[in-house]
Write a protein that holds these residues in place. Structure first.
Motif, PDB file in Angstrom:
ATOM      1  N   SER A  80       7.279  18.025   7.734  1.00 53.46           N
ATOM      2  CA  SER A  80       6.441  16.830   7.851  1.00 53.46           C
ATOM      3  C   SER A  80       5.960  16.250   6.538  1.00 53.46           C
ATOM      4  CB  SER A  80       5.209  17.149   8.710  1.00 53.46           C
ATOM      5  OG  SER A  80       4.380  18.106   8.057  1.00 53.46           O
ATOM      6  N   LEU A  83       6.345  12.586   6.277  1.00 50.58           N
ATOM      7  CA  LEU A  83       5.525  11.847   7.234  1.00 50.58           C
ATOM      8  C   LEU A  83       4.116  11.672   6.675  1.00 50.58           C
ATOM      9  CD1 LEU A  83       6.499  13.422  10.692  1.00 50.58           C
ATOM     10  CD2 LEU A  83       7.410  11.362   9.611  1.00 50.58           C
ATOM     11  N   TYR A  84       3.634  12.706   6.020  1.00 55.60           N
ATOM     12  CA  TYR A  84       2.271  12.675   5.503  1.00 55.60           C
ATOM     13  C   TYR A  84       2.112  11.623   4.412  1.00 55.60           C
ATOM     14  CZ  TYR A  84      -2.305  14.755   4.541  1.00 55.60           C
ATOM     15  OH  TYR A  84      -3.649  14.961   4.406  1.00 55.60           O
ATOM     16  N   TYR A  85       3.142  11.472   3.574  1.00 53.70           N
ATOM     17  CA  TYR A  85       3.065  10.529   2.455  1.00 53.70           C
ATOM     18  C   TYR A  85       3.920   9.288   2.681  1.00 53.70           C
ATOM     19  CZ  TYR A  85       1.021  14.573   0.105  1.00 53.70           C
ATOM     20  OH  TYR A  85       0.222  15.635  -0.225  1.00 53.70           O
ATOM     21  N   PHE A  86       4.285   9.025   3.924  1.00 53.90           N
ATOM     22  CA  PHE A  86       5.204   7.922   4.208  1.00 53.90           C
ATOM     23  C   PHE A  86       4.640   6.571   3.781  1.00 53.90           C
ATOM     24  CE2 PHE A  86       6.898   4.620   7.008  1.00 53.90           C
ATOM     25  CZ  PHE A  86       8.260   4.780   6.791  1.00 53.90           C
ATOM     26  N   THR A 168       2.478   7.961  11.682  1.00 54.63           N
ATOM     27  CA  THR A 168       3.212   7.476  10.516  1.00 54.63           C
ATOM     28  C   THR A 168       3.692   6.048  10.728  1.00 54.63           C
ATOM     29  OG1 THR A 168       3.946   9.687   9.878  1.00 54.63           O
ATOM     30  CG2 THR A 168       5.278   7.842   9.107  1.00 54.63           C
ATOM     31  N   SER A 169       4.131   5.746  11.941  1.00 56.12           N
ATOM     32  CA  SER A 169       4.667   4.421  12.244  1.00 56.12           C
ATOM     33  C   SER A 169       3.627   3.326  12.104  1.00 56.12           C
ATOM     34  CB  SER A 169       5.245   4.407  13.671  1.00 56.12           C
ATOM     35  OG  SER A 169       6.279   5.372  13.798  1.00 56.12           O
ATOM     36  N   SER A 171       2.007   2.751   9.631  1.00 58.24           N
ATOM     37  CA  SER A 171       2.158   2.207   8.277  1.00 58.24           C
ATOM     38  C   SER A 171       3.030   0.964   8.250  1.00 58.24           C
ATOM     39  CB  SER A 171       2.765   3.275   7.353  1.00 58.24           C
ATOM     40  OG  SER A 171       1.934   4.404   7.257  1.00 58.24           O
ATOM     41  N   GLY A 179      -3.618   6.166   5.116  1.00 54.86           N
ATOM     42  CA  GLY A 179      -3.176   6.169   6.504  1.00 54.86           C
ATOM     43  C   GLY A 179      -4.161   6.866   7.431  1.00 54.86           C
ATOM     44  N   ILE A 181      -3.313   9.682   9.185  1.00 54.68           N
ATOM     45  CA  ILE A 181      -2.865  11.053   9.456  1.00 54.68           C
ATOM     46  C   ILE A 181      -3.904  12.118   9.098  1.00 54.68           C
ATOM     47  CG2 ILE A 181      -1.222  12.816   8.708  1.00 54.68           C
ATOM     48  CD1 ILE A 181       0.971  10.824   8.873  1.00 54.68           C
ATOM     49  N   TRP A 251       8.423   4.351  16.578  1.00 58.75           N
ATOM     50  CA  TRP A 251       9.100   4.342  15.280  1.00 58.75           C
ATOM     51  C   TRP A 251      10.127   3.211  15.195  1.00 58.75           C
ATOM     52  CZ3 TRP A 251       9.276   6.251  10.425  1.00 58.75           C
ATOM     53  CH2 TRP A 251      10.483   6.184   9.730  1.00 58.75           C
TER      54      TRP A 251
END
Length: 263
Positions: A80, A83-86, A168-169, A171, A179, A181, A251
């Motif tokens: 992940s 995803l965390y830094y997307f 994440t989406s 964003s 974000g 998260i 997504w």
């Protein structure tokens, strides 16, 4: 499918070579991960140092639940990182353009471009806790039990990935480096304890809105307290599948909404 599987192996091997090239840094990361987990276990010990049972669960049952929770969590943490830094790396900095230009599924690239390898240490510690606690609880972990725990681990990891993929989406519509998260990520620790200790609203929220309970608590309770939670064993794969499909839908809508930074 075979092409994606071969690419996954290639991604993993290549990233492992890069990550292990700095062995000192990797070992420090492993040690940090293990120490954080040990502090979590110390919290459990301190709780039971004062009370013999917690909502009908004894010390080794809680440790068994804690040990199992480390399995889906470790694999989720390994996958992940992007995803965390997307929002920061891919949307704000425009790196998602590079992903879209490749003849490969964008989500596949996001999930498997990087791996947090040190998180696998939690999986090892989780297995040790499961074996140790099973002996104290007076039951053996045979082939069926390990297959069940492996399947439950996959379901738990899918649930975590699905929830955070939806976050994440966001964003795609709300460009933000931080974000939404981090606050939800902190809720993962709730699943390391029996949902019976929370009030009905929190229990409902962690079961059906953000189903972290199906990632950890219900699979473990179905094994330890079969008479009370047996029916939830069969619901876990359905919850995982439903949230995964929902996450894919969100997504894909986000990808269609994406517009390049132009830089």
């Amino acid at each position: 499918m075979l092409r994606h599987l071969s690419l996954l192996v290639a991604y993993f091997l290549q990233y492992s070579k890069v990550r292990l090239a700095y062995r000192g840094d990797f070992l420090v990361s492993v040690a940090t991960t293990v120490i954080a987990t040990v502090f979590g276990l110390a919290t459990v010990w301190l709780i039971f140092h004062r009370v013999p049972r917690l909502a009908g669960w004894n010390f080794y049952e809680i440790l068994f639940l804690y040990g199992f929770s480390l399995l889906p969590m470790s694999f989720f943490n390994m996958l992940s990182i992007n995803l965390y830094y997307f929002g920061e790396s891919y949307i704000v900095e425009g790196k998602f353009d590079r992903v879209l230009l490749r003849p490969l599924n964008p989500l596949f690239q996001i999930l498997f471009e990087q791996f947090r390898l040190e998180s696998l240490s939690d999986a090892v510690l989780g297995v040790v806790l499961l074996v140790s606690c099973a002996r104290h609880l007076g039951f053996s972990l045979g082939l069926w039990e390990w297959l069940y725990l492996a399947g439950a681990t996959v379901c738990g990891c899918v649930i975590y990935l699905s929830v955070f993929l939806m976050l994440t989406s966001v964003s795609f519509w709300m460009e933000d480096r931080v974000g939404v998260i981090p606050p939800v990520y902190n809720m993962l620790t709730f699943g390391r304890y029996p949902l019976d200790i929370y009030n009905p609203f929190v229990k409902f929220f962690l079961s059906w809105i953000v189903p972290f309970g199906f990632a950890t608590f219900y699979p473990t309770a179905g094994l330890l307290k079969e008479d009370l939670y047996r029916r939830y064993i069969f619901l876990a794969p359905l919850v995982a599948a439903a949230f995964f499909l929902l996450a894919l839908f969100v997504w894909n809508r986000g990808v269609r909404n994406y517009s390049s930074t132009g830089s």
